[in-house]
Enzyme design. Structure first.
Site, PDB file in Angstrom:
ATOM      1  CD1 TRP A  27      -5.937  -1.924   0.260  1.00 29.26           C
ATOM      2  CD2 TRP A  27      -5.213   0.150  -0.471  1.00 29.26           C
ATOM      3  NE1 TRP A  27      -4.920  -0.899   1.241  1.00 29.26           N
ATOM      4  CE2 TRP A  27      -4.575   0.193   0.630  1.00 29.26           C
ATOM      5  CE3 TRP A  27      -5.083   1.086  -1.499  1.00 29.26           C
ATOM      6  CZ2 TRP A  27      -4.016   1.269   1.133  1.00 29.26           C
ATOM      7  CZ3 TRP A  27      -4.297   2.212  -1.089  1.00 29.26           C
ATOM      8  CH2 TRP A  27      -3.900   2.267   0.407  1.00 29.26           C
TER       9      TRP A  27
ATOM     10  CG  ASP B 144      -3.251  -4.115  -5.448  1.00 28.16           C
ATOM     11  OD1 ASP B 144      -2.205  -4.379  -5.158  1.00 28.16           O
ATOM     12  OD2 ASP B 144      -3.689  -3.008  -5.077  1.00 28.16           O
TER      13      ASP B 144
ATOM     14  CE  LYS C 198       1.025  -1.610   2.066  1.00 26.35           C
ATOM     15  NZ  LYS C 198      -0.399  -1.377   1.329  1.00 26.35           N
TER      16      LYS C 198
HETATM   17  C1  LIG Z   1      -0.765  -0.412   0.418  1.00 27.54           C
HETATM   18  C2  LIG Z   1      -1.610  -0.895  -0.723  1.00 27.54           C
HETATM   19  C3  LIG Z   1      -1.689  -0.186  -1.768  1.00 27.54           C
HETATM   20  C4  LIG Z   1      -1.092   1.071  -1.862  1.00 27.54           C
HETATM   21  O1  LIG Z   1       0.054   1.437  -2.012  1.00 27.54           O
HETATM   22  P1  LIG Z   1       1.196   2.648  -2.127  1.00 27.54           P
HETATM   23  O2  LIG Z   1       2.448   2.129  -2.275  1.00 27.54           O
HETATM   24  O3  LIG Z   1       1.070   3.258  -0.713  1.00 27.54           O
HETATM   25  O4  LIG Z   1       0.649   3.487  -3.090  1.00 27.54           O
HETATM   26  C5  LIG Z   1      -2.534  -0.644  -2.789  1.00 27.54           C
HETATM   27  N1  LIG Z   1      -3.176  -1.706  -2.523  1.00 27.54           N
HETATM   28  C6  LIG Z   1      -2.998  -2.439  -1.718  1.00 27.54           C
HETATM   29  C7  LIG Z   1      -3.597  -3.950  -1.623  1.00 27.54           C
HETATM   30  C8  LIG Z   1      -2.279  -2.098  -0.635  1.00 27.54           C
HETATM   31  O5  LIG Z   1      -2.153  -2.860   0.387  1.00 27.54           O
END
Ligand SMILES: *Cc1c(COP(=O)(O)O)cnc(C)c1O
Length: 362
Positions: free
Chosen positions: A103, A173, A197
């Protein structure tokens, strides 16, 4: 009640608290006497305005968000933030990124389109199985921010302590760890998380941004939707927001408050992850892929060392009601995502199953 649900170890979209799903079900046809479902409501209606305001306030209470931070509900997932962050925060056109897995790599690739990206540390040398030393990073003086992915969902690593940013603002993030433990918001300039998530349904990001970082003078090519100012000035309602996700996330915030907040959630998460890691450390067949100090509480990748055996375990677990354990192809093996809503009993049952599998196949 028994709905025939499986223990769902999906990395995202992921399992949600059963009591929240039941509340949503009960309100589906007629939300609290409004005569309609939240899905059918105008986002400008009084009823929905209250849902959105309460969701924001409950999140502020949970995380103790200081008044000089805005809470924004934005569509486009976490992925849109990979571009929105450099567009909005790169005043000098320079940023420092830490590369700790899939990511952060994606965020780096996107940011490079907008400015000078310095990758100041990387754990690529050991397939992202650890977090590099972040105590003295070569951060350029004129860097606009330092970027981390605080929990790498695919590789299963997390930061034991935040990097020393040498006075630069930190952007994080938190998608796969949001609300999993207490968070000192003022350590950050911007925190963001895709909610599918650890909170609610897919299709929305929550961004918590310090007010002074919200700029008027973004590059002229910046789409209106991708300026934080647009969202901040319009209480996340410049256009139609993801009403359904705001509603469901609001339910989860209330649930978290009810169980005792993020301290209690963290206590439960530590206890739960311990069950899994104790098993992996004592197993002869299975082995965790992450160095101990950097293990995630949320995403736990593990392998047997044989592709055929890994596939056999995935198949056996699925048949027994433990779903979505197949690891991501970049790590292989298996991955148990045990987010907030995964009960301890789910992890205990999985471990019992894996022990039994090992006894028969080890
Ligand atoms: C799943 C995830 C993303 C991407 O998320 P989307 O909503 O599908 O764009 C980005 N960063 C992390 C750490 C993730 O787990």
């Amino acid at each position: 009640m028994n709905y025939g649900r499986v223990y769902n170890f999906s990395a995202g979209p992921a399992t949600m608290p059963e009591s929240v799903l039941e509340e949503i079900r009960d309100e589906m046809m007629n939300y609290q006497g409004s005569g309609m479902c939240v899905m059918e409501m105008s986002h400008r209606s009084k009823v929905f305005q209250q849902i959105a305001q309460e969701a924001e306030q409950d999140l502020r209470d949970l995380m103790n968000i200081p008044d000089n931070y805005k809470v924004l509900f934005i569509q486009g997932g976490a992925t849109l933030q990979f571009a929105m962050i450099p567009m909005n925060l790169m005043k000098n056109g320079v940023a420092a990124y830490l590369e700790t897995g899939s990511w952060s790599k994606k965020a780096i690739a996107e940011a490079k389109k907008y400015g000078d990206v310095h990758v100041v540390a990387s754990s690529a040398d050991r397939n992202y199985s650890y977090i590099p030393d972040c105590s003295d990073l070569p951060i350029p003086e004129n860097a606009d921010y330092v970027y981390i992915c605080e929990n790498e969902t695919i590789h299963g690593t997390t930061y034991p302590t935040l990097p020393n940013t040498k006075g630069h603002i930190l952007v994080s993030d938190q998608s796969s760890m949001f609300l999993s433990k207490p968070c000192n918001v003022s350590d950050y300039g911007l925190i963001y998380a895709g909610v599918q998530k650890n909170v609610g349904p897919a299709g929305m990001v929550i961004a918590i941004i310090r007010e002074d970082l919200i700029r008027e003078d973004v590059p002229s090519y910046t789409p209106i939707y991708m300026s934080y100012k647009t969202h901040a000035d319009n209480d996340s309602m410049y256009n139609t927001p993801n009403c359904w996700a705001i509603y469901c996330c609001g339910k989860v915030f209330k649930y978290l408050k009810k169980i005792g907040g993020l301290e209690e959630m963290h206590r439960r998460n530590v206890e739960k992850a311990q069950v899994m890691y104790d098993f992996l450390d004592s197993s002869k067949l299975f082995k965790g892929t992450v160095e101990k100090e950097f293990r995630s509480l949320m995403n736990i990748p593990f392998v047997t060392g044989s592709k055929e055996m890994d596939a056999k375990v995935v198949e056996a677990t699925k048949a027994a009601g433990y779903d979505n354990l197949k690891g991501h192809k970049s790590v292989g093996g298996l991955r148990a995502s045990i987010y907030n809503a995964m009960p301890k009993e789910g992890v205990e049952a999985l471990v019992a199953f894996l022990k039994d599998f090992e006894a028969k196949n080890g």
